[in-house]
Design a protein around this motif. Structure first.
Motif, mmCIF file in Angstrom:
data_model
loop_
_atom_site.group_PDB
_atom_site.id
_atom_site.type_symbol
_atom_site.label_atom_id
_atom_site.label_comp_id
_atom_site.label_asym_id
_atom_site.label_seq_id
_atom_site.Cartn_x
_atom_site.Cartn_y
_atom_site.Cartn_z
ATOM 1 N N UNK A 1 0.834 -1.215 0.000
ATOM 2 C CA UNK A 1 0.000 0.000 0.000
ATOM 3 C C UNK A 1 0.858 1.250 0.000
ATOM 4 N N UNK A 2 1.899 1.230 0.787
ATOM 5 C CA UNK A 2 2.775 2.411 0.828
ATOM 6 C C UNK A 2 3.465 2.620 -0.518
ATOM 7 N N UNK A 3 3.851 1.504 -1.159
ATOM 8 C CA UNK A 3 4.514 1.640 -2.472
ATOM 9 C C UNK A 3 3.555 2.212 -3.504
ATOM 10 N N UNK A 4 2.286 1.705 -3.565
ATOM 11 C CA UNK A 4 1.321 2.238 -4.522
ATOM 12 C C UNK A 4 1.007 3.698 -4.228
ATOM 13 N N UNK A 5 0.867 4.009 -2.947
ATOM 14 C CA UNK A 5 0.594 5.408 -2.593
ATOM 15 C C UNK A 5 1.739 6.301 -3.021
ATOM 16 N N UNK B 1 -8.128 10.482 -5.004
ATOM 17 C CA UNK B 1 -9.006 9.633 -4.179
ATOM 18 C C UNK B 1 -8.308 8.349 -3.755
ATOM 19 N N UNK B 2 -7.511 7.813 -4.728
ATOM 20 C CA UNK B 2 -6.796 6.564 -4.405
ATOM 21 C C UNK B 2 -5.769 6.795 -3.310
ATOM 22 N N UNK B 3 -5.059 7.922 -3.366
ATOM 23 C CA UNK B 3 -4.052 8.191 -2.331
ATOM 24 C C UNK B 3 -4.710 8.401 -0.968
ATOM 25 N N UNK B 4 -5.892 9.082 -0.989
ATOM 26 C CA UNK B 4 -6.585 9.264 0.282
ATOM 27 C C UNK B 4 -7.043 7.910 0.833
ATOM 28 N N UNK B 5 -7.558 7.060 -0.051
ATOM 29 C CA UNK B 5 -7.997 5.736 0.393
ATOM 30 C C UNK B 5 -6.808 4.901 0.873
#
Length: 469
Positions: free
Chosen positions: A243-247, A334-338
């Motif tokens: 998750x951290x990598x995608x963010x 939105x994806x980063x907030x999620x």
């Protein structure tokens, strides 16, 4: 005249006093009454001594003193220098009043009426103590410094009585030694039982503490594998990293788009950043249309219908691309907030899992501590219990502290000199003393008892001798 005839008168003072055997013989014959009186006196005294001397017989029993060479509790060998001390201690016990009182009890000496009368005439308070004191007067031990063999001797007027009392001393000592050993064993066992009770209480307390810890921590078996909990925590950490990598990747694309827009970058350049398929298709369509317009621009004028139609298509694609980029930016935001929310929730879950895992491990460690404590207490108790069984077995199998080599038997010969020998000694001593007394008396009052006294003492020739009337 006959040379054996003598002149019985005092010699002249100052004469030579050396005597010949013949002179001594004449003096002893002349003093025969004195010699007979002195010899008779000595003989009479010897006869009286032989008649009045009480017969005494000494009986002797030989024993071997024995003692343990190992400590009954630890099993270790005792120092060799204690052997002499133990022998001396046992000899003191043999000589003690306690053993003599045991002899009095064993032989029933308190039932003797003659001894009772003699005691009543004394100033003693205890009849048994008085009897024990009298036994000590005729009792003695003969030992050797380098040997554990002891000779128990007792002297009495009756040989059978002497042997009986000597053997009674041995038996009384054996009984007292066995009783003292039994008392020591009982005391040792009692102390060890108390020690075992304390160890058993330690085991029970350790068991109670372990049970309470298991109930409080809800941990029954410390051998349970904690690997599933660890693997679950590792999986959560992997998800968190993803998750951290995608963010971070999405944030990097947004920063790049923002930088291009701020720097006036075209839509084509902006469209290269997103990985969205629709945007890439629009970017490719826009590039194709722009390439076609460039080709037509060489042959057609700007007002040509073909050029205006081409410009309209390009504007439409640009508008669509701009709208798609805006939609993409909104979606990425939105994806980063999620992702941030998921990351925060996952981090909280991981922290909770870590706390739970550490709490479970702490509980298991606590229970393991009480398990080890219980095992140590049980081992100490079992070791002490084995030693107690050993001590009890040694106490029950303990042999007597002495071995009888030879029991006392009634002696045949009495102590001291026999009566006949005593009379003979009195006779010989009387003759010697009588002869010496006769010579001393003769020296005090010398007399002429023969011609040798004249010629030898005066140095004159002998003219003749007159017979004694």
């Amino acid at each position: 005249m006959d040379a054996e005839q003598r002149l019985d008168r005092p010699l002249v003072p100052g004469l030579n006093s050396a005597l010949t055997p013949a002179q001594i013989g004449r003096i002893l014959r002349a003093r025969w009454r004195l010699i007979a009186a002195v010899t008779g006196t000595f003989l009479l005294l010897a006869v009286l001594a032989a008649l009045l001397k009480p017969d005494s017989y000494t009986a002797s029993a030989s024993i071997l003193l024995d003692f343990q060479t190992n400590d009954p509790v630890t099993g270790q060998s005792l120092p060799s220098n204690l052997a002499a001390s133990q022998v001396a201690t046992r000899i003191d016990l043999l000589r003690s009043k306690k053993v003599r009182l045991g002899v009095v009890e064993r032989l029933g000496m308190t039932e003797n009426p003659e001894a009772r009368k003699a005691f009543e005439a004394s100033d003693e308070d205890s009849f048994k103590d008085w009897l024990a004191g009298r036994l000590g007067e005729s009792f003695n031990l003969r030992t050797d410094e380098l040997s554990r063999i002891v000779h128990v001797r007792y002297t009495a007027e009756d040989p059978r009585r002497a042997a009986e009392i000597a053997n009674a001393f041995v038996e009384a000592y054996r009984d007292i030694d066995a009783r003292m050993a039994a008392e020591a064993a009982r005391a040792r066992q009692e102390r060890f039982r108390e020690y075992l009770a304390g160890l058993r209480e330690d085991v029970e307390q350790a068991q109670r503490r372990l049970t309470e810890a298991q109930q409080e921590s809800d941990v029954i078996d410390i051998r349970e594998d904690g690997q599933p909990d660890t693997e679950r925590l590792q999986d959560l950490n992997l998800k968190l990293n993803e998750l951290q990598a995608r963010r971070d990747a999405a944030l990097a694309r947004l920063r790049r788009l923002r930088e291009l827009r701020d720097d006036g970058g075209g839509l084509a350049a902006q469209a290269e950043i997103p990985d969205d398929r629709h945007i890439q298709e629009l970017r490719s369509r826009l590039a194709q249309l722009e390439a076609q317009r460039a080709d037509r621009q060489e042959t057609l004028g700007p007002r040509h219908p073909g050029m205006t139609s081409m410009d309209a298509q390009i504007d439409s694609v640009r508008r669509q691309l701009r709208e798609a980029l805006d939609a993409y930016v909104r979606a990425v935001r939105g994806e980063t907030r999620s992702a941030a929310e998921k990351i925060a929730a996952l981090e909280e879950t991981i922290a909770a899992e870590r706390r739970d895992l550490m709490d479970i491990q702490a509980k298991r460690d606590r229970v393991a501590h009480y398990v080890r404590e219980l095992k140590v207490a049980e081992q100490l108790y079992q070791t002490a219990l084995d030693r107690y069984d050993n001590i009890q077995g040694i106490s029950e199998l303990r042999e007597s502290g002495l071995s009888v080599i030879s029991a006392a038997t009634p002696p045949i010969h009495s102590e001291g000199l026999p009566g006949k020998l005593l009379v003979l000694i009195g006779l010989v001593a009387g003759l010697i003393v009588a002869s010496a007394t006769a010579l001393l008396v003769e020296f005090a009052d010398r007399r002429v008892r023969g011609g040798e006294d004249v010629t030898g003492e005066l140095g004159l020739p002998l003219l003749g001798e007159l017979p004694k009337s």
